[in-house]
Enzyme design. Structure first.
Site, PDB file in Angstrom:
ATOM      1  NE  ARG A   6      -1.343   2.569   2.819  1.00 36.11           N
ATOM      2  CZ  ARG A   6      -0.777   3.677   3.287  1.00 36.11           C
ATOM      3  NH1 ARG A   6      -0.537   4.719   2.503  1.00 36.11           N
ATOM      4  NH2 ARG A   6      -0.407   3.755   4.558  1.00 36.11           N
ATOM      5  CD  GLU A 136      -3.860  12.246   5.509  1.00 34.23           C
ATOM      6  OE1 GLU A 136      -5.068  12.511   5.580  1.00 34.23           O
ATOM      7  OE2 GLU A 136      -3.209  12.345   4.452  1.00 34.23           O
ATOM      8  CG  HIS A 197       2.533   4.997   8.718  1.00 36.88           C
ATOM      9  ND1 HIS A 197       2.225   3.900   7.948  1.00 36.88           N
ATOM     10  CD2 HIS A 197       2.861   5.980   7.831  1.00 36.88           C
ATOM     11  CE1 HIS A 197       2.350   4.200   6.655  1.00 36.88           C
ATOM     12  NE2 HIS A 197       2.735   5.459   6.559  1.00 36.88           N
ATOM     13  CG  HIS A 199       6.298   8.649   5.514  1.00 35.75           C
ATOM     14  ND1 HIS A 199       6.411   8.016   4.303  1.00 35.75           N
ATOM     15  CD2 HIS A 199       5.013   8.450   5.913  1.00 35.75           C
ATOM     16  CE1 HIS A 199       5.253   7.481   3.961  1.00 35.75           C
ATOM     17  NE2 HIS A 199       4.376   7.718   4.935  1.00 35.75           N
TER      18      HIS A 199
END
Ligand SMILES: CC(C)C(=O)C(=O)O
Length: 509
Positions: A6, A136, A197, A199
């Site tokens: 994903r 988010e 999560h 990055h």
């Protein structure tokens, strides 16, 4: 949780076909044995629906369907429908984790957004789906207005959400910030489970994952080869070894499959990984300096817990201007070649000379260097005496060759899909008459130096599947077809040398 299928597919230029997704899902769940995989975003395309359906069908048969997750949206139930139709069981619902996104993108108050999110959760649960919730832009949201984040979580704490997933959507956090923020979330909501999560925009994704785990995150996200939006996510291989070695974590991951799954992702994504990528890069178990090879010979003095064997890989010793006696000895050992001290000295001198003129030297080149230095005919079994190759538009390519095998000369022709194919067909026919076959080709790579010169030398590396395992040979020429032909002739000489050595061994046994 691995999200290669994903978030990884959000890498610019990457698109996995359904069959590729299925293969990767199998490799990740059955071989690497990650706990959960996120395989698609809902409503993207019919290909994605088919990929999810195939993965779920396969996973259901093995009792793994609950470990396959799909990202979905607050969209009046369309994502829930899509996931259910594909047979999915887990919805990772994307909500707004920052007030800025909630107001600026949705134009909603926190209460209105929570009402929409709750309606989607209720619908999903009524259809039998489990729900996790992504917040988010949580990293910026938490920094700018933590009360918004607390308010969102508080209002949804009783909604039966499995994991609240806290993304550093723009990859802006440092490990200290991750540690403080997740410790705070875990401390405030001890009954809830939080995922982190990451990055990699600042190159801190792996370090941030470790900080999240130390702060009490229940799960962390990563991708194979660090694929993902912009600078990517955190590399699965790096995360796994760090959790084990630095935090003494107990993981179900089978490390011997990490390199293989990395290769699969490299090939399906078309995104090459750098040679020095930790754990999975081509060069990371290669000792270049002679002093390191010497230390290894004297008792593994330069080894760490990251041994190649742990990952089903092999230590290599580079040949070049930094090579020493021990580097050469290790390579000779691998090739089963014995040389006197004096000959080793001569060969090493030649290797250093070649390295000085920027030539790349591989273990497979060594027999040819030895033959040249010692003026032996050991690797001179096959020689291409002349060759013509034609390429034309809309017509098959043709090759005509004259070749010496041992002390006999043969000529032959071949047609094919491109010049190299025509050459191998011509060669294959001659070899067949001699009871020989060309081994299958499993990888073919052509490189030209950067700079855009069209008259530059090209280097072609071909990996062959031989009876004794993979063999990689190289050829260099201004014309890329002849570079490939050069690599083929090297392979042929090595194969013929091996066959001769075996028949000599058999006859003396
Ligand atoms: C889609 C979302 C969850 C994401 O990948 C992110 O915020 O980084």
């Amino acid at each position: 949780m691995d999200t290669t299928l994903r978030d990884g597919e959000q890498t610019q230029g990457v698109s996995f076909a359904p069959a590729e997704k299925l293969n990767l899902a199998k490799a990740l769940l059955e071989q690497v044995r990650v706990d959960r995989i996120e395989v698609a975003s809902a409503r993207v395309s019919s290909g994605e629906a088919s990929a999810v359906a195939q993965i779920i069908d396969w996973a259901r048969e093995r009792g793994l369907a609950e470990r396959v997750e799909v990202l979905g949206f607050v969209d009046g139930g369309a994502s829930v429908d899509w996931i259910r139709r594909a047979g999915g069981q887990v919805l990772n619902l994307l909500a707004k984790g920052s007030e800025k996104h909630c107001q600026g993108q949705l134009g909603k108050t926190l209460d209105a957004h929570v009402a929409d999110v709750r309606a989607t959760i209720d619908l999903a649960q009524s259809q039998g789906l489990s729900v996790n919730l992504y917040l988010e832009d949580w990293s910026n949201g938490y920094r700018d207005n933590p009360d918004y984040v607390y308010g969102l979580v508080e209002r949804l704490a009783d909604a039966g959400i499995g994991h609240f997933m806290l993304p550093d959507t723009l990859g802006v956090m440092t490990p200290d910030q991750v540690f403080t923020a997740i410790s705070d979330m875990v401390g405030r909501f001890p009954a809830l489970q939080f995922d982190f999560h990451p990055h990699n925009d600042y190159g801190l994704a792996t370090a941030n994952v470790l900080a999240a785990v130390r702060a009490g995150a229940a799960a962390v996200h990563c991708t194979v080869n660090c694929l993902g939006e912009r600078a990517g996510n955190a590399s699965l291989a790096e995360v796994a070894v760090n959790l084990r070695d630095q935090l003494d974590g107990e993981l179900g991951i089978d490390e011997t499959h990490l390199a293989r799954v990395s290769e699969l992702v490299e090939s399906f994504s078309g995104k090459r990984i750098s040679d020095n990528a930790p754990i999975v890069g081509a060069d990371v178990f290669t000792q270049t300096a002679g002093i390191h090879a010497d230390g290894d010979k004297k008792g593994s003095l330069y080894h760490s817990r990251l041994s190649p064997e742990r990952f089903a890989r092999r230590r290599k010793y580079a040949l070049g201007k930094l090579a020493g006696k021990a580097s050469l000895a290790k390579n000779l050992e691998r090739l089963d070649i014995e040389l006197s001290e004096e000959n080793q000295r001569k060969v090493l001198q030649r290797i250093v000379e070649l390295g000085d003129s920027k030539k790349t030297i591989t273990t497979e080149d060594l027999p040819f260097i030895i033959a040249e230095v010692l003026e032996s005919k050991d690797y001179d079994h096959a020689e291409l005496l002349s060759c013509t190759v034609s390429s034309s538009l809309d017509l098959e390519s043709m090759a005509g060759i004259k070749i010496r095998l041992g002390d006999q000369v043969f000529t032959g022709t071949g047609a094919g899909n491109g010049g190299f194919d025509a050459f191998t067909n011509a060669l294959g026919r001659i070899l067949k008459r001699q009871g020989l076959t060309l081994p299958p080709l499993i990888d073919y790579e052509v490189r030209i130096p950067r700079g855009g010169r069209t008259d530059a030398l090209t280097e072609c590396s071909i990996t062959w599947q031989t009876e004794r395992g993979e063999l990689r040979t190289r050829g260099v020429h201004a014309n890329q077809v002849f570079a490939a032909i050069g690599a083929t002739m090297r392979m042929l000489n090595i194969q013929m040398h091996r066959a001769l050595a075996e028949s000599r061994r058999d006859s003396t046994a």
